[in-house]
Write a protein that holds these residues in place. Structure first.
Motif, short mmCIF file in Angstrom:
data_model
loop_
_atom_site.label_atom_id
_atom_site.label_comp_id
_atom_site.label_asym_id
_atom_site.label_seq_id
_atom_site.Cartn_x
_atom_site.Cartn_y
_atom_site.Cartn_z
N VAL A 248 0.85 -1.22 -0.15
CA VAL A 248 0.04 -0.02 -0.19
C VAL A 248 0.93 1.25 0.00
O VAL A 248 1.99 1.47 0.91
N GLU A 249 0.51 2.04 -0.90
CA GLU A 249 1.41 3.42 -0.97
C GLU A 249 0.55 4.60 -0.43
O GLU A 249 -0.62 4.48 -0.47
N PHE A 250 1.54 5.45 0.55
CA PHE A 250 0.79 6.57 1.08
C PHE A 250 1.46 7.89 0.72
O PHE A 250 2.70 7.78 0.57
N ALA B 243 -3.82 7.20 2.00
CA ALA B 243 -3.65 5.95 1.26
C ALA B 243 -3.60 6.46 -0.36
O ALA B 243 -4.52 7.30 -0.74
N ASN B 244 -2.68 6.19 -1.05
CA ASN B 244 -2.72 6.46 -2.79
C ASN B 244 -3.41 5.23 -3.37
O ASN B 244 -4.30 5.43 -3.98
N GLU B 245 -2.52 4.15 -3.30
CA GLU B 245 -2.89 2.85 -4.34
C GLU B 245 -2.40 1.75 -3.56
O GLU B 245 -1.30 1.68 -2.70
N MET B 246 -2.84 0.66 -3.88
CA MET B 246 -2.21 -0.62 -3.56
C MET B 246 -1.93 -1.54 -4.62
O MET B 246 -2.42 -1.52 -5.90
MG MG Z 1 2.01 4.72 -7.59
#
Ligand code: MG
Ligand code: ATP
Length: 405
Positions: A268-270, A285-288
């Protein structure tokens, strides 16, 4: 009915369904993530099979078996069922249906339903919210009416295609409504997500691994620097985040994984928001990604268990242990740009000079064709201190022509 398994798959044993061959782990997709997965599986003693149509795919070249068909090819899938005792994916855009079909015959981790959520930004964000994880304010754009109904508060924003984006592709930054309309046309009027553009202090990501029994372990938090929408540098430990933020990121990732009934490695990107721009707290959270992730490559050389070994353990039903970071490190992505000089002429990066530096670990993915922005490999620098790793990484960057960070 999904195929299930109670006993773990042990490396080096005969396959229960095909006693003439050894226990085999299969992977959908033949890119560099698949290649590093295959390396980890083989190191543990597993036989490996890769399904990817490209005869030169990085993973196909190192696996025991390379099935060269499209992902949904019935013969290819049947062959994979025949060759593999469990299946994983290295690429989130493998059709979820291919994973669902495989799951009727073999344990598949992660499952098609979980992967399907990650394939669609709108579904992904809805899942974040349902898991109590904050994300950037957004609107789904699927029609002229959606476009007209966009709230002013979402601008300036970033319009992202809901499906098939990666490395910043399928994204347009927009400042006003006219630009938004033009951007939607430019993206082919496909379903998009408009996200409010946030002021970022830093970007981080966390990788968790969840077993079929619900056990979860995690890697330490990673600090990521992106350039032109592509990951450029990952630093661990992540100096930008407090221990509380690191714990919060891991807790969010665990909730997301648990609510998807996820089995396997999940990243998971934050975003860490800049002061004064907080939305429900500073971590958003940005995306996973339903697989090992570029920001976790450092774990091969800097941890005692890598993200790829965790994926092997998850899908084989083997015990999970929490990886220990034994060395602070910096990972540099090696993009195809490094294979060209400033005049655009092809050149060979000076690997000898890089390898002369202490603590450098070079990984090239076996791609013969260098192109701008293409991920050709990565370099991890490990050292006794974070500062020492950074200094050596800066020297390596200077040798290779990577901008300092
Ligand atoms: Mg990304
Ligand atoms: P990946 O290769 O990680 O899958 P991607 O193409 O899916 O990338 P995103 O992760 O959505 O793209 O965005 C790429 C980068 O753009 C982010 O890492 C961040 O630097 C920047 N970015 C994306 N969304 C926002 C936002 N809402 N506000 C500010 N910056 C953003």
């Amino acid at each position: 009915m999904a195929a299930s398994r109670s006993a773990p798959l042990l490396p080096g044993q005969r396959s229960a369904s095909h006693p003439q061959r050894a226990v085999t782990l299969g992977v959908m997709g033949g890119g560099q993530l698949g290649r590093m997965f295959v390396h980890a599986a083989q190191a543990l003693g597993f036989r490996t099979a890769v399904l990817d149509a490209d005869p030169t795919s990085p993973a196909g070249r190192v696996a025991h078996v390379h099935i060269q068909t499209p992902y949904l090819d019935a013969d290819g899938l049947a062959l994979l069922v025949d060759e593999a005792d469990a299946v994983t994916t290295e690429f989130e855009n493998v059709p979820a249906d291919a994973l669902r079909q495989l799951a009727t015959r073999r344990p598949v981790a992660p499952g098609g339903d979980a992967v399907a959520v990650c394939q669609d930004r709108a579904a992904e964000k809805a899942h974040f919210r349902a898991s109590g994880v904050p994300c950037a304010p957004f609107a789904v754009i699927d029609s002229e009416a959606d476009l007209a109904g966009v709230l002013d508060d979402l601008l300036p924003g970033i319009l992202k295609t809901a499906r098939l984006g990666y490395d910043g592709k399928g994204q347009v930054r927009v400042t006003d409504r006219a630009a938004l309309e033009a951007a939607w046309s430019e993206l082919g009027r496909v379903t998009c997500v408009l996200e409010k553009r946030l002021a970022l202090a830093a970007e981080v990501s966390v990788i968790v691994a969840r077993g079929a029994n619900g056990q979860v372990v995690q890697l330490p938090l990673q600090q990521n620097l992106h350039r032109d929408g592509i990951l450029a540098v990952t630093t661990v430990p992540a100096a930008c985040a407090s221990p509380e933020q690191a714990a919060e990121a891991a807790a969010c990732a665990q909730r997301i994984a648990a609510s998807l009934d996820y089995v396997g490695v999940l990243c998971v990107e934050f975003f860490l928001l800049a002061d004064g721009s907080q939305i429900d707290g500073a971590l958003v959270a940005n995306e996973m990604a339903p697989r090992p992730h570029n920001s976790g490559h450092y774990s091969i050389d800097a941890c005692d268990v890598s993200q790829f070994e965790l994926q092997v353990r998850c899908m084989a039903g083997l015990p999970l242990v929490t990886p220990r970071l034994h060395s602070p490190c910096v990972m540099l992505n090696l993009l195809g740009d490094l294979w060209f000089d400033t005049g655009g002429r092809e050149r060979s990066p000076d690997w000898a000079a890089v390898l002369a530096l202490p603590g450098t670990h070079l990984h090239l993915y076996g791609k013969t064709d260098a192109r701008q922005g293409r991920k050709m490999g990565h370099l991890t620098v490990t050292a006794a201190s974070a500062e020492a790793a950074r200094q050596v990484a800066l020297q390596a960057a200077a040798v290779l022509g990577i901008e300092p960070f």
